[in-house]
Design a protein around this motif. Structure first.
Motif, PDB file in Angstrom:
ATOM      1  N   UNK A  92       1.009  -1.379  -0.100  1.00  0.00           N
ATOM      2  CA  UNK A  92       0.104   0.039  -0.063  1.00  0.00           C
ATOM      3  C   UNK A  92       0.702   1.276   0.144  1.00  0.00           C
ATOM      4  N   UNK A  93       2.053   1.320   0.773  1.00  0.00           N
ATOM      5  CA  UNK A  93       2.751   2.313   0.888  1.00  0.00           C
ATOM      6  C   UNK A  93       3.681   2.517  -0.460  1.00  0.00           C
ATOM      7  N   UNK A  94       4.139   1.473  -1.082  1.00  0.00           N
ATOM      8  CA  UNK A  94       4.531   1.515  -2.465  1.00  0.00           C
ATOM      9  C   UNK A  94       3.702   2.330  -3.391  1.00  0.00           C
ATOM     10  N   UNK A  95       2.433   1.952  -3.541  1.00  0.00           N
ATOM     11  CA  UNK A  95       1.566   2.323  -4.602  1.00  0.00           C
ATOM     12  C   UNK A  95       1.360   3.963  -4.291  1.00  0.00           C
ATOM     13  N   UNK A  96       1.228   4.234  -2.704  1.00  0.00           N
ATOM     14  CA  UNK A  96       1.115   5.408  -2.533  1.00  0.00           C
ATOM     15  C   UNK A  96       2.099   6.395  -2.846  1.00  0.00           C
ATOM     16  N   UNK A  97       3.185   6.009  -2.813  1.00  0.00           N
ATOM     17  CA  UNK A  97       4.672   6.942  -3.084  1.00  0.00           C
ATOM     18  C   UNK A  97       4.326   7.400  -4.396  1.00  0.00           C
TER      19      UNK A  97
END
Length: 717
Positions: A92-97
Motif C-alpha cells: 500500500x505504501x509503495x503505491x501511494x509513494x
C-alpha cells in the motif's frame, strides 16, 4: 315451398343509437385502461425514485461509516505525516509513494517521465513503473488534485483516501442495484447492502489497507456484474442494449486497469459464461460480446502498460480466443439428442482446453514470458501436485491469506443469518439449474415437457443463472484461497437477499406445498426480508454505534524513529536493502532508493529479493556483503521480528524457507528432509550483532532500537 317475406324496415335512429353506445363503451374501456396503466406507471416511477434514492443514500452512508472507522482507529487527522504514511503498510505504501512522487514533481509531464524512467524503485535498474504496476489511478488522482482548486483546504492524503471511500459508495450501490435487478424490488438491495455492512470483517478491508489494488478494482467489478445482469434481460431495446454493452466495457476496462490480478478474476467469469453457454442458459450472441469485451479491455490495458508481458501471456486471452475458434468448428453444438449433445459438449470442452494450453504455451515461448510462473508453482504445490522447495511458491503457501478459508469465517457469516439464507437460496437454485440444464440438453418436444421447461426457465432467468454460477465458482475460489473471499462474500449478500425477495422462488415453494395464492406469495416475499432487517438492526446496530464511538490512536514509535533517522542521517541517493514490506515504507517516507519491493510480479525482482533475504539465512558475511554490494546497497535494515520470528510454525518462518531453499537444516526441534545438511556458517542476522571482526570488516552498525538494526556497508576499493 318458398315464401317471400317483406323486408323489415331499419330505422336510422336505432342504428345511430347502437353505434353511439358502442363507442361510449369503447371510450370508457380505454379510459379505464389508461387509468390502470398510468397508475402502474406512476407507481413504477415512484418506486424507482424511492429505491434509487435509498440506494444512493446507503452507498454514501457506508462510505462515511468506513471513513469514520479509519479515522477513529488511527486518529488520522491528528497524527504526523510520517505516521500517516507508515499506516499505509507493505505494498500500500509503495503505491501511494507514486501518487506523492507525482505531486512533488515540478510539472505533470516531468512526473510522468519520472515514472516511465524510474531508477529509485530498484537500484541499478531503470524500470517503467507504468508498465510494471497498475498505478494509473494514482497518476489520474495526482493530476486531478493539481487541476482542481482544492489544495488550500484539502490535503493530498485526504483527497486520496476520500476517493477510495467514495468508490466504496459506488461498490455498495452496485451490489444494491444487482440485487434489485434480480429480485424486482429495492427491498432486496437494502437487505444486501445492510448485510455487506454488518459483515464488514469478511466483505471488505478497505479501512486498513486503503491503497490496495483490489480496493480500487472491486467497485468497478461490482458495476460490471450489475451491467451484465441487466444486459442478460430478454427483449432489451437496441439502444438500451448498446448503452449497457458500453457500461460493461467501461467497467471491465477500469477493473482491468486497476488490479494486476484482473485476468484471473475475469478468467473465472469467462468460465461462468462458457458453462452457461454450453448448457444453453445464456443467449450466445451476448456471451460472444462479453468474450470480446474481456479480450479488448485486457489488450487496451496491455497497450497502456507498454505491452506488459504478464497480460500478453494471460490464460484469459488464450481461453477466450480458443472458445471463439472452437465455435467455428462446431456450429451445430446445440442440436441433436441428449447423448449426441453430451458427446459434442465433451469434445468441445476437450478442444477448448487443448487450444488454450497450446495458445498460452506458444505465446509464452515466443515472447519468453516468465512473469507469472511463481503463481503456477504456488497453485501446483497448493493443490497437491508435488511438494516444492521453490522459495517464491513457499512464501505464498506459508501466508495465512493464501491458505484455505477458515471455518470461523462461516461462523461469523452465520451469526448475521447471511450464510444460512445463502445456502437455502443456493440449494433451491442449484436444483432448478440442474433441471433446466438437463432439459436443455435433451431434445424434448412433447407439450407437457415443454411446459415444464418453460416454467423452470422463467424461474432461472439468464441474469439469475449468471449470478448463480458466478457465486458458485467464486465461492470455490474463496474456499481455496482466503484472500479471495472478498469477491465471494459481497456477492453472497446479493444472492441471499435476491432469493428472499424473489417472487419466483416463493411461488415455486408455495406451489410445492399447495399453498400458493398471489396475496400469500407477496406477503411472504416482503414480510420475511423486513423481519430479518428488523432483527439485524436490533442485534447489530448497538454494536455498530459502539464501534463508531471507540477511539484509538496510531502507535509505532520504532518505525517512526527509523524513518526520521533515515531522512536526517543518510544521503538522498543512498540505497537500502531489507524486507519487502519495510522497504515500501522507506520509499514512501524518505524517498530513498530500494533494492527490492513488494510488487512481486517480475522474475528478476523475485530472484533479487531471494538474494537480499540471505541476510536472514546461514551465510558468511563475505557472501552477504558481495550479494548486497552487487545491487549497490549502502545500508541494510535487519528486523528482529523476522530474525527471531514466532508468528509462523516451524517450516514456514522466513528463515526456514531460506534454509530449505539453500539446502540447510532448519533450526529447532523437528524433522528435516534427509538431503538437507547443516550449514557451515551461523545465521547472519544473529551473528552480525556480536560485532566480530569478520562482520565489522564489512558492516558498521549506525542505528538501533528495539525493533530495527541498520548497518552501513563498507566501501572496499
Amino acid at each position: 315451398m318458398t315464401t317471400i317475406r317483406q323486408r323489415k324496415e331499419i330505422k336510422v335512429a336505432e342504428v345511430y343509437e347502437d353505434n353511439q353506445s358502442q363507442e361510449e363503451e369503447e371510450e370508457l374501456e380505454r379510459q379505464l385502461l389508461t387509468e390502470v396503466y398510468s397508475g402502474r406507471g406512476l407507481w413504477k416511477i415512484l418506486s424507482l425514485t424511492i429505491g434509487g434514492t435509498i440506494g444512493l443514500c446507503i452507498g454514501f452512508l457506508t462510505s462515511v461509516y468506513l471513513a469514520t472507522l479509519h479515522e477513529n482507529d488511527l486518529w488520522f487527522s491528528n497524527i504526523k505525516e510520517v505516521e500517516r504514511e507508515i499506516s499505509f503498510r507493505t505494498e500500500c505504501g509503495l503505491y501511494y509513494s507514486y501518487y506523492k512522487q507525482m505531486l512533488q514533481a515540478p510539472t505533470i509531464s516531468k512526473g510522468v517521465h519520472g515514472l516511465i524512467y524510474d531508477n529509485k524503485t530498484e537500484s541499478m535498474r531503470t524500470i517503467n513503473i507504468l508498465e510494471r504496476m497498475n498505478i494509473y489511478q494514482e497518476v489520474f488522482l495526482s493530476i486531478l488534485y493539481r487541476v482542481l482548486p482544492i489544495q488550500t483546504y484539502l490535503e493530498p492524503v485526504y483527497f486520496y483516501i476520500y476517493t477510495l471511500f467514495g468508490l466504496q459508495a459506488m461498490y455498495v450501490t452496485a451490489l444494491y442495484v444487482t440485487s434489485w435487478l434480480l429480485s424486482g424490488t429495492w427491498l432486496s438491495g437494502l437487505l444486501a447492502a445492510f448485510w455487506y455492512v454488518i459483515n464488514r470483517i469478511d466483505t471488505t478491508r478497505v479501512e486498513f489497507t486503503i491503497p490496495l489494488r483490489e480496493n480500487w478494482a472491486l467497485p468497478f467489478f461490482a458495476v460490471q456484474i450489475a451491467a451484465i445482469t441487466y444486459l442478460l434481460r430478454p427483449h432489451l431495446q437496441p439502444l438500451c442494449e448498446r448503452l449497457t454493452l458500453l457500461a460493461v466495457f467501461i467497467s471491465t476496462f477500469l477493473f482491468s486497469l486497476t488490479w494486476q490480478f484482473n485476468q484471473f478474476m475475469m478468467l473465472m467469469q469467462a468460465l461462468v459464461l462458457f458453462i452457461l453457454d454450453c448448457l444453453n442458459m445464456l443467449p450466445t450472441t451476448k456471451v460472444t460480446w462479453l468474450y470480446v469485451i474481456q479480450v479488448t479491455s485486457l489488450l487496451l490495458v496491455c497497450v497502456l502498460q507498454f505491452f506488459n508481458s504478464m497480460i500478453l501471456g494471460s490464460l484469459l486471452i488464450s481461453f477466450n480466443l480458443s472458445v471463439l475458434i472452437a465455435r467455428k468448428f462446431q456450429k451445430n453444438l446445440k442440436t441433436g439428442s441428449f447423448l449426441s449433445r453430451l458427446l459434442k459438449l465433451l469434445f468441445h470442452l476437450a478442444l477448448v482446453l487443448c487450444l488454450t494450453i497450446f495458445l498460452n504455451s506458444f505465446i509464452k515461448q515466443f515472447l519468453n514470458l516468465k512473469s507469472d510462473e511463481h503463481i503456477f508453482k504456488f497453485l501446483k504445490a497448493k493443490f497437491g501436485f508435488g511438494a516444492t522447495r521453490d522459495f517464491d511458491a513457499n512464501l505464498y503457501l506459508c501466508e495465512e491469506a493464501f491458505g484455505l478459508l477458515p471455518f470461523n469465517t462461516l461462523e461469523r457469516l452465520s451469526q448475521t443469518l447471511l450464510f444460512y439464507v445463502y445456502m437455502f437460496v443456493l440449494s433451491i437454485m442449484v436444483i432448478v439449474a440442474v433441471v433446466v440444464g438437463l432439459r436443455n440438453l435433451s431434445d424434448s418436444t412433447n407439450v407437457q415437457s415443454m411446459h415444464n421447461k418453460g416454467t423452470c426457465t422463467i424461474l432461472l432467468k439468464p441474469g439469475t443463472a449468471y449470478n448463480l454460477m458466478h457465486s458458485i465458482l467464486f465461492g470455490c475460489l474463496a474456499f481455496s484461497t482466503m484472500r479471495m473471499k472478498y469477491l465471494w462474500t459481497s456477492h453472497m449478500c446479493v444472492f441471499a437477499s435476491f432469493g428472499l425477495c424473489s417472487s419466483d422462488i416463493w411461488e415455486l415453494l408455495l406451489k410445492l406445498v399447495h399453498l400458493y395464492t398471489p396475496k400469500r406469495m407477496k406477503m411472504i416475499r416482503y414480510s420475511i426480508p423486513v423481519l430479518i432487517l428488523i432483527y439485524l438492526c436490533y442485534k447489530f446496530w448497538p454494536g455498530m454505534m459502539a464501534e463508531l464511538s471507540e477511539l484509538r490512536e496510531f502507535y509505532d514509535p520504532d518505525t517512526v524513529e527509523l524513518m526520521n533517522w533515515i531522512k536526517s542521517n543518510t544521503p538522498r541517493k543512498a540505497v537500502f536493502a531489507g524486507s519487502m514490506q519495510l522497504l515500501a515504507g522507506v520509499k514512501l517516507c524518505t524517498g530513498r532508493t530500494l533494492t527490492n519491493h513488494p510488487h512481486y510480479e517480475d522474475k528478476g525482482l523475485r530472484e533479487r529479493t531471494k538474494e537480499v533475504y540471505q541476510i536472514y539465512a546461514k551465510r558468511s558475511p563475505e557472501e552477504v556483503y558481495s550479494l548486497l554490494r552487487s545491487f549497490g546497497t549502502d545500508y541494510v535494515i535487519l528486523e528482529d521480528s523476522i530474525c527471531y520470528e514466532r508468528r509462523h510454525n516451524r517450516g514456514c518462518r522466513l528463515r526456514d524457507l531460506l534454509d530449505i531453499a539453500n539446502g540447510h537444516v532448519m533450526d529447532g526441534p523437528g524433522e528435516n528432509d534427509p538431503d538437507l545438511k547443516p550449514a557451515k556458517h551461523p545465521r547472519f542476522c544473529e551473528e552480525i550483532k556480536r560485532n566480530s571482526p569478520s562482520y565489522s570488516a564489512h558492516f558498521t552498525r549506525v542505528f538501533q532500537n528495539k525493533t530495527f538494526h541498520v548497518y552501513k556497508l563498507s566501501r572496499h576499493k
